[in-house]
Design a protein around this motif. Structure first.
Motif, PDB file in Angstrom:
ATOM      1  N   GLU A 368      30.399  35.804  51.093  1.00  0.00           N
ATOM      2  CA  GLU A 368      31.021  37.105  51.327  1.00  0.00           C
ATOM      3  C   GLU A 368      31.622  37.661  50.037  1.00  0.00           C
ATOM      4  OE1 GLU A 368      34.717  38.982  53.940  1.00  0.00           O
ATOM      5  OE2 GLU A 368      34.098  36.905  54.170  1.00  0.00           O
ATOM      6  N   VAL A 369      31.344  38.930  49.750  1.00  0.00           N
ATOM      7  CA  VAL A 369      31.908  39.595  48.575  1.00  0.00           C
ATOM      8  C   VAL A 369      33.270  40.154  48.962  1.00  0.00           C
ATOM      9  CG1 VAL A 369      31.611  41.418  46.869  1.00  0.00           C
ATOM     10  CG2 VAL A 369      29.609  40.164  47.707  1.00  0.00           C
ATOM     11  N   LYS A 370      34.321  39.546  48.438  1.00  0.00           N
ATOM     12  CA  LYS A 370      35.679  39.950  48.830  1.00  0.00           C
ATOM     13  C   LYS A 370      36.234  41.033  47.912  1.00  0.00           C
ATOM     14  CE  LYS A 370      36.566  35.331  50.627  1.00  0.00           C
ATOM     15  NZ  LYS A 370      35.233  34.805  50.284  1.00  0.00           N
ATOM     16  N   GLY A 371      35.672  41.139  46.713  1.00  0.00           N
ATOM     17  CA  GLY A 371      36.157  42.150  45.782  1.00  0.00           C
ATOM     18  C   GLY A 371      35.289  42.188  44.541  1.00  0.00           C
ATOM     19  N   VAL A 372      35.523  43.175  43.685  1.00  0.00           N
ATOM     20  CA  VAL A 372      34.774  43.336  42.444  1.00  0.00           C
ATOM     21  C   VAL A 372      35.748  43.697  41.326  1.00  0.00           C
ATOM     22  CG1 VAL A 372      32.624  44.044  43.555  1.00  0.00           C
ATOM     23  CG2 VAL A 372      34.324  45.765  42.948  1.00  0.00           C
ATOM     24  N   GLU A 373      35.281  43.566  40.097  1.00  0.00           N
ATOM     25  CA  GLU A 373      36.103  43.929  38.955  1.00  0.00           C
ATOM     26  C   GLU A 373      35.739  45.343  38.506  1.00  0.00           C
ATOM     27  OE1 GLU A 373      36.908  42.306  34.449  1.00  0.00           O
ATOM     28  OE2 GLU A 373      36.527  40.852  36.052  1.00  0.00           O
ATOM     29  N   LEU A 374      36.711  46.241  38.505  1.00  0.00           N
ATOM     30  CA  LEU A 374      36.514  47.632  38.107  1.00  0.00           C
ATOM     31  C   LEU A 374      37.481  47.971  36.972  1.00  0.00           C
ATOM     32  CD1 LEU A 374      36.200  49.511  41.533  1.00  0.00           C
ATOM     33  CD2 LEU A 374      34.411  49.161  39.844  1.00  0.00           C
ATOM     34  N   ASN A 375      36.897  48.399  35.862  1.00  0.00           N
ATOM     35  CA  ASN A 375      37.727  48.781  34.712  1.00  0.00           C
ATOM     36  C   ASN A 375      38.694  47.667  34.324  1.00  0.00           C
ATOM     37  OD1 ASN A 375      36.497  51.364  34.771  1.00  0.00           O
ATOM     38  ND2 ASN A 375      37.997  52.054  36.305  1.00  0.00           N
ATOM     39  N   ASN A 376      38.140  46.410  34.307  1.00  0.00           N
ATOM     40  CA  ASN A 376      38.908  45.221  33.906  1.00  0.00           C
ATOM     41  C   ASN A 376      40.047  44.887  34.859  1.00  0.00           C
ATOM     42  OD1 ASN A 376      37.356  44.856  31.549  1.00  0.00           O
ATOM     43  ND2 ASN A 376      38.616  46.352  30.429  1.00  0.00           N
ATOM     44  N   GLN A 377      39.963  45.397  36.126  1.00  0.00           N
ATOM     45  CA  GLN A 377      40.969  45.069  37.126  1.00  0.00           C
ATOM     46  C   GLN A 377      40.282  44.678  38.432  1.00  0.00           C
ATOM     47  OE1 GLN A 377      44.351  47.450  37.719  1.00  0.00           O
ATOM     48  NE2 GLN A 377      44.891  47.499  35.549  1.00  0.00           N
ATOM     49  N   TRP A 378      40.864  43.660  39.100  1.00  0.00           N
ATOM     50  CA  TRP A 378      40.289  43.185  40.350  1.00  0.00           C
ATOM     51  C   TRP A 378      40.598  44.171  41.479  1.00  0.00           C
ATOM     52  CZ3 TRP A 378      36.709  39.951  41.659  1.00  0.00           C
ATOM     53  CH2 TRP A 378      36.588  39.524  42.984  1.00  0.00           C
ATOM     54  N   CYS A 379      39.544  44.526  42.237  1.00  0.00           N
ATOM     55  CA  CYS A 379      39.699  45.511  43.318  1.00  0.00           C
ATOM     56  C   CYS A 379      39.124  44.955  44.607  1.00  0.00           C
ATOM     57  CB  CYS A 379      38.982  46.814  42.934  1.00  0.00           C
ATOM     58  SG  CYS A 379      38.990  48.051  44.255  1.00  0.00           S
ATOM     59  N   GLU A 380      39.897  45.050  45.702  1.00  0.00           N
ATOM     60  CA  GLU A 380      39.428  44.597  47.016  1.00  0.00           C
ATOM     61  C   GLU A 380      39.405  45.742  48.026  1.00  0.00           C
ATOM     62  OE1 GLU A 380      41.532  41.220  48.436  1.00  0.00           O
ATOM     63  OE2 GLU A 380      41.030  39.951  46.706  1.00  0.00           O
ATOM     64  N   GLU A 381      39.552  46.980  47.575  1.00  0.00           N
ATOM     65  CA  GLU A 381      39.482  48.144  48.443  1.00  0.00           C
ATOM     66  C   GLU A 381      38.062  48.253  48.984  1.00  0.00           C
ATOM     67  OE1 GLU A 381      40.094  51.243  50.718  1.00  0.00           O
ATOM     68  OE2 GLU A 381      41.689  50.228  49.620  1.00  0.00           O
ATOM     69  N   PRO A 382      37.847  48.165  50.324  1.00  0.00           N
ATOM     70  CA  PRO A 382      36.494  48.130  50.894  1.00  0.00           C
ATOM     71  C   PRO A 382      35.595  49.260  50.423  1.00  0.00           C
ATOM     72  CG  PRO A 382      38.128  47.641  52.570  1.00  0.00           C
ATOM     73  CD  PRO A 382      38.886  48.058  51.366  1.00  0.00           C
ATOM     74  N   GLU A 383      36.084  50.503  50.425  1.00  0.00           N
ATOM     75  CA  GLU A 383      35.238  51.629  50.054  1.00  0.00           C
ATOM     76  C   GLU A 383      34.854  51.568  48.581  1.00  0.00           C
ATOM     77  OE1 GLU A 383      32.788  54.595  50.691  1.00  0.00           O
ATOM     78  OE2 GLU A 383      33.990  53.622  52.261  1.00  0.00           O
TER      79      GLU A 383
END
Length: 436
Positions: A368-383
């Motif tokens: 399961e993908v719980k989050g991704v790294e966006l702009n060098n910050q961890w993000c778990e916002e579903p959308e």
């Protein structure tokens, strides 16, 4: 036939069996890389001679010639102790032997179908008891042996012990082939498993051949020989992830008051600890799914509120705490599923069972993908996670530039037109009837 002719016939058959076994052994050795500097035929003959000698010594022993010299010859030197059980009229004769420098003999008990030897194992520096079993075919006699062995087990609870030999019984139908099954077989299986379970014994797995007894013509086979040892103390890896678990074990272990020697104290404390760990597992790990659902529900409520108005500082900290708790719970669940998969694979295999679905659920959880790294910050916002995954896949699998490759001139094999039309025709009633 006269007695001498019968003896000669048996000896001839025995020699043929020995020759065949030695030849097969040499062939296996060659495949494994064994070489012989001399004549291989002479080597095989020498091996047959040694095998005949050992068999003859063992036969003489069982038939009544049971002096020390015979045991020394069978063992290979004089550093051997032994106890023999005559059986009944020669049937069920049993011999237990041990190395005197590795095992110091204390006492022994001989009964119908078993030998129990008590001694001290030198290397591990512990008292132990070894029970050598040779059970009869009669069901009531088997039960009698199991009852006696259980009684001996209860008397020597302070010792490390092992029960081995030919139990003449199986634990499940798969351990017996080519033999008619009936109600008595089922009862025997149930009684034998009860005997093993009530004594907290572990049936050690065997390697190589699945069966230990074969009928001469190969039409029937069973697993009758086995080694039973004390069931090991087991723990769950995920317990170590729980804060305070080690302190709990340390405090519980120090609170137990038991009597006896060191081995007895350890064994009795492990029994008490097992009960406390069961309660701990039930209260802490018995509801991980519910705990995860509650955490996710609270995170969702905070996210909904954040969409309407900004969260307060305390609510932001609470959300971070909940995310941390969620990761810990999922790590515990993953550890539990992984350990269950390892311990039950041999028993359950990859069948369409509860274990199978649990394993699939664990894999789904792990992937399961719980989050991704966006702009060098961890993000778990579903959308935001969905948008980023969509962008990555679109970038990865977008159409490549036209490279000018064409297959128009390539001739592919195809079915004739009449065959193609035949394949899409409606089935006739006669064809359906014939197929059914």
């Amino acid at each position: 036939m006269s007695d001498s002719e019968i003896v000669e016939c048996n000896n001839r058959l025995r020699r043929e069996a020995t020759q065949s076994e030695v030849t097969r052994l040499w062939e296996v050795g060659k495949r494994l890389g064994t070489t012989c500097s001399g004549d291989a035929g002479m080597l095989i003959k020498e091996m047959e001679t040694l095998e005949d000698r050992d068999n003859q010594v063992l036969r003489n022993f069982m038939e009544g010639d049971r002096g020390d010299s015979r045991c020394f010859s069978l063992w290979g030197d004089n550093k051997v102790g032994w106890v023999h059980n005559d059986g009944v009229n020669g049937a069920g004769s049993t011999l237990s032997m041990w190395h005197k420098e590795a095992f110091h003999y204390v006492s022994h008990t001989v009964g119908k179908g078993f030998i129990a030897v008590v001694g001290h194992h030198v290397k591990s520096n512990c008292s132990c008891i070894i029970i050598n079993v040779y059970a009869a075919c009669n069901p009531s006699e088997k039960v009698s042996i199991w009852e006696v062995v259980s009684a001996i087990r209860s008397i020597h609870q302070d010792k490390v012990w092992c029960c081995c030999g030919d139990f003449n019984a199986v634990r499940c139908a798969a351990e017996r082939k080519g033999i008619r099954r009936n109600a008595s077989n089922k009862k025997e299986i149930r009684d034998f498993n009860d005997f093993i379970g009530s004594n907290s014994m572990e049936d050690l797995p065997i390697v190589g051949k699945k069966f230990t007894w074969f009928k001469a013509d190969g039409s029937a086979k069973s697993r009758l020989d086995r080694i039973l040892g004390p069931k090991p103390f087991k723990s769950i890896d995920a317990w170590l992830l729980e804060p305070g678990f080690k302190d709990l074990v340390r405090d519980k272990w120090g609170s137990y008051e038991v009597q006896g020697n060191n081995i007895t104290k350890v064994k009795e404390k492990l029994k008490l600890l097992k009960l406390d760990l069961k309660e701990f597992n039930r209260s802490v790990f018995g509801n991980l799914e519910d705990e995860k659902r509650k955490i996710l529900k609270e995170i969702e409520d905070l996210d909904v509120k954040d969409g309407v108005s900004d969260l307060l500082e305390g609510e932001k900290l609470r959300r971070l705490e909940l995310v941390s708790q969620q990761k810990l719970v999922e790590k515990k669940m993953e550890s539990l599923y992984r350990q269950k998969a390892r311990s039950n694979w041999y028993k359950y295999g990859d069948s369409n069972s509860k274990f199978y679905h649990t394993t699939i659920g664990w894999r789904r959880l792990k992937n399961e993908v719980k989050g991704v790294e966006l702009n060098n910050q961890w993000c778990e916002e579903p959308e935001a996670v969905r948008r980023e995954i969509k962008r990555v896949f679109e970038e990865r699998f977008k159409a490549t530039p036209d490279l000018g490759v064409r297959l128009g001139a390539v001739e592919f094999r195809s079915l004739p037109e009449e065959v193609s039309l035949k394949m899409i025709e409606v089935f006739s009633e006669e064809e359906v009837t014939e197929a059914v």
